[in-house]
Design a protein around this motif. Structure first.
Motif, PDB file in Angstrom:
ATOM      1  N   LYS A 198       0.821  -1.212   0.000  1.00  0.00           N
ATOM      2  CA  LYS A 198       0.000   0.000   0.000  1.00  0.00           C
ATOM      3  C   LYS A 198       0.853   1.261   0.000  1.00  0.00           C
ATOM      4  O   LYS A 198       0.434   2.305  -0.500  1.00  0.00           O
ATOM      5  N   ASP A 199       2.053   1.166   0.572  1.00  0.00           N
ATOM      6  CA  ASP A 199       2.969   2.311   0.618  1.00  0.00           C
ATOM      7  C   ASP A 199       4.391   1.794   0.492  1.00  0.00           C
ATOM      8  O   ASP A 199       5.014   1.435   1.499  1.00  0.00           O
ATOM      9  N   PRO A 200       4.933   1.719  -0.726  1.00  0.00           N
ATOM     10  CA  PRO A 200       6.258   1.126  -0.942  1.00  0.00           C
ATOM     11  C   PRO A 200       7.380   1.813  -0.171  1.00  0.00           C
ATOM     12  O   PRO A 200       8.444   1.224   0.021  1.00  0.00           O
ATOM     13  N   ASP A 201       7.154   3.060   0.266  1.00  0.00           N
ATOM     14  CA  ASP A 201       8.187   3.753   1.038  1.00  0.00           C
ATOM     15  C   ASP A 201       8.239   3.271   2.487  1.00  0.00           C
ATOM     16  O   ASP A 201       9.199   3.564   3.208  1.00  0.00           O
ATOM     17  N   THR A 202       7.210   2.576   2.922  1.00  0.00           N
ATOM     18  CA  THR A 202       7.193   2.012   4.277  1.00  0.00           C
ATOM     19  C   THR A 202       7.696   0.586   4.226  1.00  0.00           C
ATOM     20  O   THR A 202       7.126  -0.258   3.537  1.00  0.00           O
ATOM     21  N   LYS A 203       8.765   0.299   4.937  1.00  0.00           N
ATOM     22  CA  LYS A 203       9.383  -1.027   4.885  1.00  0.00           C
ATOM     23  C   LYS A 203       9.482  -1.630   6.284  1.00  0.00           C
ATOM     24  O   LYS A 203       9.571  -0.921   7.286  1.00  0.00           O
ATOM     25  N   GLY A 204       9.471  -2.955   6.316  1.00  0.00           N
ATOM     26  CA  GLY A 204       9.697  -3.679   7.555  1.00  0.00           C
ATOM     27  C   GLY A 204      11.177  -3.689   7.903  1.00  0.00           C
ATOM     28  O   GLY A 204      11.973  -2.893   7.390  1.00  0.00           O
ATOM     29  N   ASP A 205      11.572  -4.617   8.760  1.00  0.00           N
ATOM     30  CA  ASP A 205      12.949  -4.679   9.251  1.00  0.00           C
ATOM     31  C   ASP A 205      13.633  -5.963   8.802  1.00  0.00           C
ATOM     32  O   ASP A 205      12.982  -6.932   8.409  1.00  0.00           O
ATOM     33  N   VAL A 206      14.954  -5.957   8.882  1.00  0.00           N
ATOM     34  CA  VAL A 206      15.744  -7.184   8.789  1.00  0.00           C
ATOM     35  C   VAL A 206      16.021  -7.642  10.214  1.00  0.00           C
ATOM     36  O   VAL A 206      16.558  -6.876  11.028  1.00  0.00           O
ATOM     37  N   VAL A 207      15.612  -8.861  10.553  1.00  0.00           N
ATOM     38  CA  VAL A 207      15.732  -9.389  11.910  1.00  0.00           C
ATOM     39  C   VAL A 207      16.691 -10.585  11.873  1.00  0.00           C
ATOM     40  O   VAL A 207      16.441 -11.569  11.167  1.00  0.00           O
ATOM     41  N   VAL A 208      17.791 -10.487  12.633  1.00  0.00           N
ATOM     42  CA  VAL A 208      18.831 -11.517  12.605  1.00  0.00           C
ATOM     43  C   VAL A 208      18.894 -12.226  13.950  1.00  0.00           C
ATOM     44  O   VAL A 208      18.954 -11.573  14.997  1.00  0.00           O
ATOM     45  N   THR A 209      18.865 -13.550  13.921  1.00  0.00           N
ATOM     46  CA  THR A 209      19.068 -14.363  15.115  1.00  0.00           C
ATOM     47  C   THR A 209      20.331 -15.195  14.919  1.00  0.00           C
ATOM     48  O   THR A 209      20.816 -15.372  13.797  1.00  0.00           O
ATOM     49  N   PHE A 210      20.852 -15.734  16.033  1.00  0.00           N
ATOM     50  CA  PHE A 210      22.174 -16.352  15.983  1.00  0.00           C
ATOM     51  C   PHE A 210      22.207 -17.704  16.686  1.00  0.00           C
ATOM     52  O   PHE A 210      21.512 -17.933  17.676  1.00  0.00           O
ATOM     53  N   ASP A 211      23.056 -18.590  16.165  1.00  0.00           N
ATOM     54  CA  ASP A 211      23.505 -19.797  16.857  1.00  0.00           C
ATOM     55  C   ASP A 211      24.949 -19.561  17.255  1.00  0.00           C
ATOM     56  O   ASP A 211      25.787 -19.190  16.409  1.00  0.00           O
ATOM     57  N   ILE A 212      25.265 -19.765  18.525  1.00  0.00           N
ATOM     58  CA  ILE A 212      26.627 -19.573  19.010  1.00  0.00           C
ATOM     59  C   ILE A 212      27.345 -20.918  18.964  1.00  0.00           C
ATOM     60  O   ILE A 212      26.887 -21.906  19.548  1.00  0.00           O
ATOM     61  N   VAL A 213      28.469 -20.968  18.274  1.00  0.00           N
ATOM     62  CA  VAL A 213      29.257 -22.194  18.145  1.00  0.00           C
ATOM     63  C   VAL A 213      30.363 -22.171  19.199  1.00  0.00           C
ATOM     64  O   VAL A 213      31.248 -21.302  19.173  1.00  0.00           O
ATOM     65  N   TYR A 214      30.324 -23.123  20.113  1.00  0.00           N
ATOM     66  CA  TYR A 214      31.305 -23.188  21.190  1.00  0.00           C
ATOM     67  C   TYR A 214      32.506 -24.024  20.751  1.00  0.00           C
ATOM     68  O   TYR A 214      32.367 -24.981  19.991  1.00  0.00           O
ATOM     69  N   PRO A 215      33.688 -23.704  21.260  1.00  0.00           N
ATOM     70  CA  PRO A 215      34.866 -24.514  20.917  1.00  0.00           C
ATOM     71  C   PRO A 215      34.755 -25.908  21.515  1.00  0.00           C
ATOM     72  O   PRO A 215      34.152 -26.095  22.576  1.00  0.00           O
ATOM     73  N   LYS A 216      35.319 -26.886  20.828  1.00  0.00           N
ATOM     74  CA  LYS A 216      35.268 -28.261  21.318  1.00  0.00           C
ATOM     75  C   LYS A 216      36.224 -28.492  22.484  1.00  0.00           C
ATOM     76  O   LYS A 216      36.021 -29.411  23.287  1.00  0.00           O
TER      77      LYS A 216
END
Length: 327
Positions: free
Chosen positions: A292-310
């Motif tokens: 309806k309004d191309p100038d209005t945009k949502g967000d980029v949402v980033v989630t993470f997996d943390i890799v621990y050392p062995k």
């Protein structure tokens, strides 16, 4: 605590794709609102619950996030939307239903459709936002069946890039005629607007097969479908991205680049916070545009997996004990 999608579908946590599909089919057929007119409100709620559970667990990436972080982690949205823009809507539930019962909802040719045993119960079964053509629903099973006869329905697969910028899809159709004088083939142009969602419909009236010798032709309905993307998953107007990071980055901060949906554009994302399992990084205004309004945009949402050392060397452990607070 969030909802237990496995319990919703009645499957074990190690259920495979076929077990998930069978569980959803059984539940969706039992609780489809058209089959439960006497308790439609309850049926709609359950129908949407089953659709959301199946939609999450049938997607390997989303299932992995859900198994790790639960519903709250899966759907965390800094804008406060919580459960996602589409998950609570009947249009979303109908779209999931249509994917599973594709033989009911999508026709492979413009020939008059062969009726399924469910046709009298489920009507025309289409979902999404009507972008053109007649609106409103049929008031009786007979009217829904008649409407369905008049429609030939086809998917229009679109990439996220196409749905972000908008595009035009040229669809070649072949139709039969008995009394109508017209070309047997033609090209219909589907003008996809920026921000359109999966399930949006475009209707071309009387461009399909002629119905018998009536002089009346089927409507041709194109349904927008979203292709899987290698970097993002869309949720409403947001673009979700999940990535793995080493423990050192989670503690010390880091930067990374994301290819954007705009051609040749890269998003540089900087994380200075300590990343915990529930941490979410939000890049405001870089998501999908509103149709309806191309100038209005949502967000980029980033989630993470943390890799621990062995393993950690003894000297490094001593150093970490001195550097890292315990409280």
């Amino acid at each position: 605590m969030g909802r237990d999608y496995y319990a919703t579908l009645g499957v074990p946590r190690n259920a495979n794709a076929e077990e998930l599909r069978k569980a959803y089919r059984r539940a969706a057929l039992r609780w489809h609102p058209d089959k439960n007119q006497d308790m439609k409100e309850e049926a709609e709620a359950k129908f949407k619950e089953y659709a959301e559970a199946y939609d999450v667990l049938s997607d390997p990436e989303r299932r992995r996030i859900y198994d790790h972080l639960g519903e709250d982690g899966l759907k965390r949205d800094a804008s406060g939307a919580g459960g996602g823009a589409s998950a609570g809507a009947m249009g979303f539930a109908n779209d999931v239903f249509a994917r599973i019962f594709k033989d009911i909802h999508v026709r492979s040719s413009f020939a008059p459709p062969t009726f399924s045993p469910f046709s009298g119960v489920f009507g025309d079964g289409m979902s999404g936002n009507a972008s053109s053509g007649p609106g409103g629903g049929a008031s009786s099973s007979a009217e829904r069946g008649e409407k369905r006869k008049r429609q030939a329905v086809f998917d229009v697969p679109c990439t996220l890039e196409e749905l972000y910028a908008g595009t035009t899809k040229k669809m070649k159709v072949t139709r039969t005629s008995s009394t109508l004088k017209r070309q047997p083939e033609m090209v219909l142009e589907v003008n996809v607007k920026a921000g359109w969602k999966a399930g949006t419909k475009v209707t071309f009236q009387r461009e399909g097969d002629e119905l018998g010798s009536s002089g009346v032709a089927q409507d041709v309905v194109f349904v927008i479908r979203e292709k899987r993307h290698s970097v993002f998953r869309r949720e409403g107007s947001n673009l979700l991205h999940h990535r793995q990071i080493p423990l050192v980055d989670a503690l010390c901060g880091f930067k990374f680049d994301l290819p954007h949906l705009e051609p040749d554009r890269i998003l540089r994302v900087t994380v200075n916070d300590v990343v915990t399992p529930s941490y979410t990084k939000v890049v405001k205004g870089k998501g999908m545009p509103s149709s309806k309004d191309p100038d209005t945009k949502g967000d980029v949402v980033v989630t993470f997996d943390i890799v621990y050392p062995k393993a950690v060397e003894p000297e490094a452990k001593e150093a970490l004990r001195k550097l890292l607070p315990r409280g």
